[in-house]
Design a protein around this motif. Sequence first.
Motif, PDB file in Angstrom:
ATOM      1  N   PHE B 274       3.725   1.768  -0.677  1.00  0.00           N
ATOM      2  CA  PHE B 274       3.015   0.503  -0.563  1.00  0.00           C
ATOM      3  C   PHE B 274       2.228   0.219  -1.834  1.00  0.00           C
ATOM      4  CE2 PHE B 274      -1.297   2.047  -0.184  1.00  0.00           C
ATOM      5  CZ  PHE B 274      -1.166   3.298   0.385  1.00  0.00           C
ATOM      6  N   VAL B 275       1.919  -1.026  -2.002  1.00  0.00           N
ATOM      7  CA  VAL B 275       1.021  -1.432  -3.071  1.00  0.00           C
ATOM      8  C   VAL B 275      -0.094  -2.231  -2.402  1.00  0.00           C
ATOM      9  CG1 VAL B 275       2.512  -3.407  -3.592  1.00  0.00           C
ATOM     10  CG2 VAL B 275       0.829  -2.679  -5.255  1.00  0.00           C
ATOM     11  N   GLN B 276      -1.326  -1.925  -2.767  1.00  0.00           N
ATOM     12  CA  GLN B 276      -2.479  -2.517  -2.090  1.00  0.00           C
ATOM     13  C   GLN B 276      -3.376  -3.215  -3.102  1.00  0.00           C
ATOM     14  OE1 GLN B 276      -5.671   0.056  -0.377  1.00  0.00           O
ATOM     15  NE2 GLN B 276      -5.006  -0.791   1.562  1.00  0.00           N
ATOM     16  N   ARG B 277      -3.923  -4.345  -2.687  1.00  0.00           N
ATOM     17  CA  ARG B 277      -4.851  -5.069  -3.553  1.00  0.00           C
ATOM     18  C   ARG B 277      -6.117  -5.373  -2.774  1.00  0.00           C
ATOM     19  NH1 ARG B 277      -5.058  -8.326  -8.148  1.00  0.00           N
ATOM     20  NH2 ARG B 277      -6.444 -10.108  -7.970  1.00  0.00           N
ATOM     21  N   LYS B 278      -7.233  -5.049  -3.374  1.00  0.00           N
ATOM     22  CA  LYS B 278      -8.518  -5.376  -2.752  1.00  0.00           C
ATOM     23  C   LYS B 278      -8.823  -6.832  -3.023  1.00  0.00           C
ATOM     24  CE  LYS B 278     -11.649  -2.060  -1.388  1.00  0.00           C
ATOM     25  NZ  LYS B 278     -12.996  -1.753  -1.247  1.00  0.00           N
ATOM     26  N   ILE B 279      -9.076  -7.580  -1.975  1.00  0.00           N
ATOM     27  CA  ILE B 279      -9.389  -8.985  -2.187  1.00  0.00           C
ATOM     28  C   ILE B 279     -10.883  -9.234  -2.088  1.00  0.00           C
ATOM     29  CG2 ILE B 279      -7.136  -9.877  -1.532  1.00  0.00           C
ATOM     30  CD1 ILE B 279      -8.138 -10.331   1.259  1.00  0.00           C
ATOM     31  N   SER B 280     -11.608  -8.289  -1.540  1.00  0.00           N
ATOM     32  CA  SER B 280     -13.063  -8.376  -1.554  1.00  0.00           C
ATOM     33  C   SER B 280     -13.591  -6.968  -1.300  1.00  0.00           C
ATOM     34  CB  SER B 280     -13.557  -9.354  -0.482  1.00  0.00           C
ATOM     35  OG  SER B 280     -13.434  -8.762   0.792  1.00  0.00           O
ATOM     36  N   GLU B 281     -14.904  -6.857  -1.192  1.00  0.00           N
ATOM     37  CA  GLU B 281     -15.487  -5.543  -0.974  1.00  0.00           C
ATOM     38  C   GLU B 281     -15.035  -4.931   0.342  1.00  0.00           C
ATOM     39  OE1 GLU B 281     -17.484  -3.278  -2.614  1.00  0.00           O
ATOM     40  OE2 GLU B 281     -16.843  -4.491  -4.303  1.00  0.00           O
ATOM     41  N   LYS B 282     -14.737  -5.804   1.315  1.00  0.00           N
ATOM     42  CA  LYS B 282     -14.424  -5.286   2.648  1.00  0.00           C
ATOM     43  C   LYS B 282     -12.975  -5.488   3.066  1.00  0.00           C
ATOM     44  CE  LYS B 282     -19.046  -5.706   4.615  1.00  0.00           C
ATOM     45  NZ  LYS B 282     -19.856  -6.275   5.685  1.00  0.00           N
ATOM     46  N   ASN B 283     -12.228  -6.245   2.292  1.00  0.00           N
ATOM     47  CA  ASN B 283     -10.865  -6.575   2.711  1.00  0.00           C
ATOM     48  C   ASN B 283      -9.846  -6.215   1.644  1.00  0.00           C
ATOM     49  OD1 ASN B 283     -12.599  -9.392   3.673  1.00  0.00           O
ATOM     50  ND2 ASN B 283     -11.779  -7.976   5.178  1.00  0.00           N
ATOM     51  N   SER B 284      -8.676  -5.895   2.115  1.00  0.00           N
ATOM     52  CA  SER B 284      -7.569  -5.681   1.190  1.00  0.00           C
ATOM     53  C   SER B 284      -6.267  -6.030   1.893  1.00  0.00           C
ATOM     54  CB  SER B 284      -7.552  -4.227   0.710  1.00  0.00           C
ATOM     55  OG  SER B 284      -7.459  -3.359   1.809  1.00  0.00           O
ATOM     56  N   ILE B 285      -5.244  -6.236   1.091  1.00  0.00           N
ATOM     57  CA  ILE B 285      -3.930  -6.518   1.655  1.00  0.00           C
ATOM     58  C   ILE B 285      -2.928  -5.524   1.080  1.00  0.00           C
ATOM     59  CG2 ILE B 285      -4.194  -8.955   2.240  1.00  0.00           C
ATOM     60  CD1 ILE B 285      -2.982  -9.626  -0.468  1.00  0.00           C
ATOM     61  N   THR B 286      -1.903  -5.266   1.870  1.00  0.00           N
ATOM     62  CA  THR B 286      -0.902  -4.277   1.493  1.00  0.00           C
ATOM     63  C   THR B 286       0.485  -4.860   1.641  1.00  0.00           C
ATOM     64  OG1 THR B 286      -2.263  -2.420   2.197  1.00  0.00           O
ATOM     65  CG2 THR B 286       0.084  -2.048   2.166  1.00  0.00           C
ATOM     66  N   LEU B 287       1.347  -4.536   0.693  1.00  0.00           N
ATOM     67  CA  LEU B 287       2.762  -4.854   0.800  1.00  0.00           C
ATOM     68  C   LEU B 287       3.499  -3.520   0.820  1.00  0.00           C
ATOM     69  CD1 LEU B 287       4.784  -7.269   0.735  1.00  0.00           C
ATOM     70  CD2 LEU B 287       5.006  -6.839  -1.704  1.00  0.00           C
ATOM     71  N   ALA B 288       4.333  -3.325   1.838  1.00  0.00           N
ATOM     72  CA  ALA B 288       4.947  -1.998   1.990  1.00  0.00           C
ATOM     73  C   ALA B 288       6.437  -2.093   2.269  1.00  0.00           C
ATOM     74  CB  ALA B 288       4.277  -1.254   3.135  1.00  0.00           C
ATOM     75  N   ILE B 289       7.154  -1.088   1.821  1.00  0.00           N
ATOM     76  CA  ILE B 289       8.576  -0.929   2.149  1.00  0.00           C
ATOM     77  C   ILE B 289       8.713   0.416   2.846  1.00  0.00           C
ATOM     78  CG2 ILE B 289      10.918  -0.732   1.253  1.00  0.00           C
ATOM     79  CD1 ILE B 289      10.077  -2.406  -1.107  1.00  0.00           C
ATOM     80  N   ASN B 290       9.287   0.409   4.037  1.00  0.00           N
ATOM     81  CA  ASN B 290       9.361   1.635   4.837  1.00  0.00           C
ATOM     82  C   ASN B 290      10.760   1.861   5.398  1.00  0.00           C
ATOM     83  OD1 ASN B 290       6.601   2.706   4.985  1.00  0.00           O
ATOM     84  ND2 ASN B 290       6.147   0.749   5.937  1.00  0.00           N
ATOM     85  N   TYR B 291      11.090   3.107   5.536  1.00  0.00           N
ATOM     86  CA  TYR B 291      12.271   3.486   6.319  1.00  0.00           C
ATOM     87  C   TYR B 291      11.770   3.918   7.691  1.00  0.00           C
ATOM     88  CZ  TYR B 291      15.806   6.500   8.297  1.00  0.00           C
ATOM     89  OH  TYR B 291      16.685   7.088   9.168  1.00  0.00           O
ATOM     90  N   GLY B 448      -1.482   8.857   4.898  1.00  0.00           N
ATOM     91  CA  GLY B 448      -1.063   8.333   3.604  1.00  0.00           C
ATOM     92  C   GLY B 448      -1.979   8.761   2.500  1.00  0.00           C
ATOM     93  N   TRP B 449      -1.536   8.462   1.324  1.00  0.00           N
ATOM     94  CA  TRP B 449      -2.303   8.785   0.131  1.00  0.00           C
ATOM     95  C   TRP B 449      -2.183   7.622  -0.824  1.00  0.00           C
ATOM     96  CZ3 TRP B 449      -0.071  11.218  -4.705  1.00  0.00           C
ATOM     97  CH2 TRP B 449      -1.090  11.484  -5.640  1.00  0.00           C
ATOM     98  N   ALA B 450      -3.293   7.160  -1.320  1.00  0.00           N
ATOM     99  CA  ALA B 450      -3.288   6.032  -2.245  1.00  0.00           C
ATOM    100  C   ALA B 450      -4.022   6.411  -3.514  1.00  0.00           C
ATOM    101  CB  ALA B 450      -3.955   4.824  -1.601  1.00  0.00           C
ATOM    102  N   ILE B 451      -3.523   5.872  -4.595  1.00  0.00           N
ATOM    103  CA  ILE B 451      -4.178   6.147  -5.879  1.00  0.00           C
ATOM    104  C   ILE B 451      -4.268   4.853  -6.669  1.00  0.00           C
ATOM    105  CG2 ILE B 451      -1.988   6.841  -6.965  1.00  0.00           C
ATOM    106  CD1 ILE B 451      -3.698   8.862  -8.591  1.00  0.00           C
ATOM    107  N   GLY B 452      -5.428   4.625  -7.260  1.00  0.00           N
ATOM    108  CA  GLY B 452      -5.626   3.432  -8.074  1.00  0.00           C
ATOM    109  C   GLY B 452      -5.683   3.816  -9.530  1.00  0.00           C
TER     110      GLY B 452
END
Lengths: 177, 454
Positions: B274-291, B448-452
């Motif tokens: 997935f790729v995630q973008r923070k849109i504010s201090e409290k919110n974020s959106i994610t786009l993901a591709i999954n099997y 999951g694991w996310a890294i920025g």
Amino acid sequence: MKHIPEAQWELYNHFAPAMMGVCYRYTKTHSNAEDVLQEGFVKVFNNLSQYRFEGDLAAWIRRIMVNTALTYLKKHKQYAEDLAFDEIKLHPVSPENPQLLLQAKEIADLIRQLPTGYQTIFNLHAVEGFTHVQIGEMLGIDTGTSRSQYARARALLMTWIQNVETVKENFYAGKRI
Amino acid sequence: MQENEFEKRVRKLMDDFQVSPSASVWEQVQARIMQRRRKWPLVLFLLLSMLGTGYLIYHQFHENPPGIVQAKGKTTRPEDLKSKDDRQGSQEQNAVKENNLQQNIVIKTEKPTANRSAHESAVSQNVHQQNVGTEEARSPEVKEEDHLLENHFPTSNPATSEQQSVDSNSINQQKTDSVSAPKTDTVSRRIAAADSNSEHTTPIQNAKVPEKNSAGKWSIGITAFAGKSNTIEQLFGNSKTYPSANYVNDTLAPGTTHPDKPFTASGSYEAGIFVQRKISEKNSITLAINYLHFSNEAEVSNSNSSFILAVAGPAGVEYVNNYYMPAAPEDKMRVKNKYDFLSVGAQFHQLIINSKKTPLYGSAGLSALRLLSANTLIYDNKTNTYYHKDEWLSKWQGSFNAAVTLHINLNHNNYLFVGPQMSYGFTNLLNNKNYVPQHLFNYGVQVGWAIGKK
């Protein structure tokens, strides 16, 4: 033609019976023959662009069917064991030559009764016309093995043909066996 | 008969030998050709999705690295604004300051703020007239700079007009410089000129530097899920309305009653990126591709192929010659249904409990699922039988999902997350309206694991 179902149907409809005859000879059951036919026609349609219009289309399709049948035999357990060409299982050679008065269907059914190894080599050499060198390459066996297997297959088939013809002659002559 | 003649005769007979295949062969050939053809849009879609995601990540991480804040459409590093030694902008400002000092433009005032405003107003007017002549001829860049300046320094007070005239001499001197100076220096010069007029304030220091926050920050990651899945008629309630049995083949007796639950839950798992973008201090959106792998189980009796069952297919009557009856107490076996999907989805995340080390997030999203393969039994509620009809499954599914995840911040750019997740397919799994709808449903735990970017 690749994306026109009507044209595909025309091609299939024209060649399917003859190609089913090919598949029929290489397999033991009607269902297996249809499996090979289906697989073969999928290959035909997917590779139609490779056909160069230089040779006979029927021969090209037939070659695909034969290759598909060989792959099928190697892949399926009930055939693969017989394709090991075990020398111990060889049948004796018969010197007799039958009159071959049988119909095509009867001959095809007798070919199907042969052990798979015999059946395959007999089809490839006697019907398709491949040399023993070519058969050796196709099946991954020695040329000598192909020759001996063919000789035994032929002899066995002749014996059966003669037996069947004798039965038929007696039947039509009103004799009891 | 000679040996060669035998072969010739056999060959002749076999060349003419024909056998008619059954009609089903052509149907299967056609289905397989179509299946192959239908894969192309999927492959293309996946390829484009991956390229798009890759471009997005590359673009964001290389041209607009996190840590850079946006101000008025211009990219400025906070440290650039604070440091005057090694940054070009500061160097320009220093140079202008020195220039002004050389010209002895030092104005002392008891009202530094008003004085500054008046001075700035004069600077603006003069610079405009000298640089570009008319308002219409000004470039959008200059207008933007003016706007910025006005924000930094409020409009002048009429009471300071006297002071303005006092300033004008010095400004006139400054004008001379402005004529020959590049337009891009305009703001720096004006800011510096104003700065030099005040002993009490430093506009650059006073200018409000946008606070560094994590909005707009991108991260990428991997996720995995394990749980249970099933096909259900509806998410809530239990209102089965089976029509009466409709046996086309009269010899088949209805026999057993309808099973309470045609299927029971079985294992499900998924994995993806997935790729995630923070849109504010409290919110974020994610786009993901999954099997995704779903499965469930049916408890059936032994296969019964004695009869040919006529069933209602999507386009008419179809025949089934291998089917299962529901399990009887003395005769039952379990058959596992398997579904494999590829999904592309978007998810919205909301911070629920703020914690420096372990914040808690709630998430909800939508996914589009493409069926890759299936080996399943369909439950036919009309004939009360199970049979294989994978071609009746819809190739595309829409799914809603929700999750609660506990984030474990490993460091500033790096975190793990874990929590329960459920998803519900809001589209009918069966592409056959003759039967009760079936919906995919699964629940379990995702990690999951996310890294920025540092």
